[in-house]
Write an enzyme that holds these catalytic residues in place. Sequence first.
Site, PDB file in Angstrom:
ATOM      1  N   HIS A  97       0.838  -1.193   0.000  1.00 25.52           N
ATOM      2  CA  HIS A  97       0.000   0.000   0.000  1.00 25.52           C
ATOM      3  C   HIS A  97       0.876   1.247   0.000  1.00 25.52           C
ATOM      4  O   HIS A  97       1.905   1.284   0.657  1.00 25.52           O
ATOM      5  CB  HIS A  97      -0.915  -0.020   1.246  1.00 25.52           C
TER       6      HIS A  97
ATOM      7  N   ASP B 171      -3.898   8.925   3.450  1.00 23.18           N
ATOM      8  CA  ASP B 171      -4.016   7.503   3.126  1.00 23.18           C
ATOM      9  C   ASP B 171      -5.357   7.266   2.438  1.00 23.18           C
ATOM     10  O   ASP B 171      -6.408   7.568   3.000  1.00 23.18           O
ATOM     11  CB  ASP B 171      -3.920   6.691   4.421  1.00 23.18           C
TER      12      ASP B 171
ATOM     13  N   CYS C  50      -3.902   2.963  -4.892  1.00 18.29           N
ATOM     14  CA  CYS C  50      -3.279   3.759  -3.822  1.00 18.29           C
ATOM     15  C   CYS C  50      -2.108   4.595  -4.325  1.00 18.29           C
ATOM     16  O   CYS C  50      -1.922   5.737  -3.912  1.00 18.29           O
ATOM     17  CB  CYS C  50      -2.829   2.852  -2.675  1.00 18.29           C
TER      18      CYS C  50
END
Length: 220
Positions: free
Chosen positions: A109, A126, A179
């Site tokens: 990630h 995030d 991401c």
Amino acid sequence: QAMEREVIAAFGKGEPDEIMSSAFKLKVTREDIHTLRNLCWLNDEVINFYMGLVMERSKKEEYPSVHAFSSFFFEKLTSGGYKAVGRWTRHMDLFKKDIILVPINLSLHWALAVIDTRKKTIKYFDSLGQKGDKICETLLKYLQDESCEKRNVKLNVSEWTIHSMEPHEIPQQTNGSDCGVFTCKYADFICREKPLSFTQTHMPYFRKRMVWEILHQELL
């Protein structure tokens, strides 16, 4: 459309290790570019090259000054402490930059920490809404060490705030693969001081645009 044609060609067949773009002492190969195809995970090369483009653009007058660390910086800092990364800034005064970008590779990630030296904030972005307070604290400690080491000035920690952006505060991904693109676009928008007004639906377009930007070594 010219952009479309170039993107199709870059995604096409060819030698995986063919160098498609090089700048900032970095090289991006065809294989790296292929990580920008829909639903692929971006790799370090693409992230770092894009951060280089953001830094390059910030040299223009109307933009805040930016330093972007490599995606390997945070890992080195956490594994080896300040002494492992002390030399990374030997040719620059980090505290003269307005914004410091720290792309964070959390194994599968990507996320982004943003240090704003003007506002004295460290924020964590995030796209899965995970908390990064620990990451921010590690970076604040790094800034203290950097300040002592390079400026002989003790950082007044009480003036600084850290904050993990909440899911409702920033665009969030709705799949398991975007991401890296979110991380790059957070950096792009923040360094233009624009509100983060994009969503998951923009990702396929952003991916193509990033291919073009990397090939042409300039941000649109």
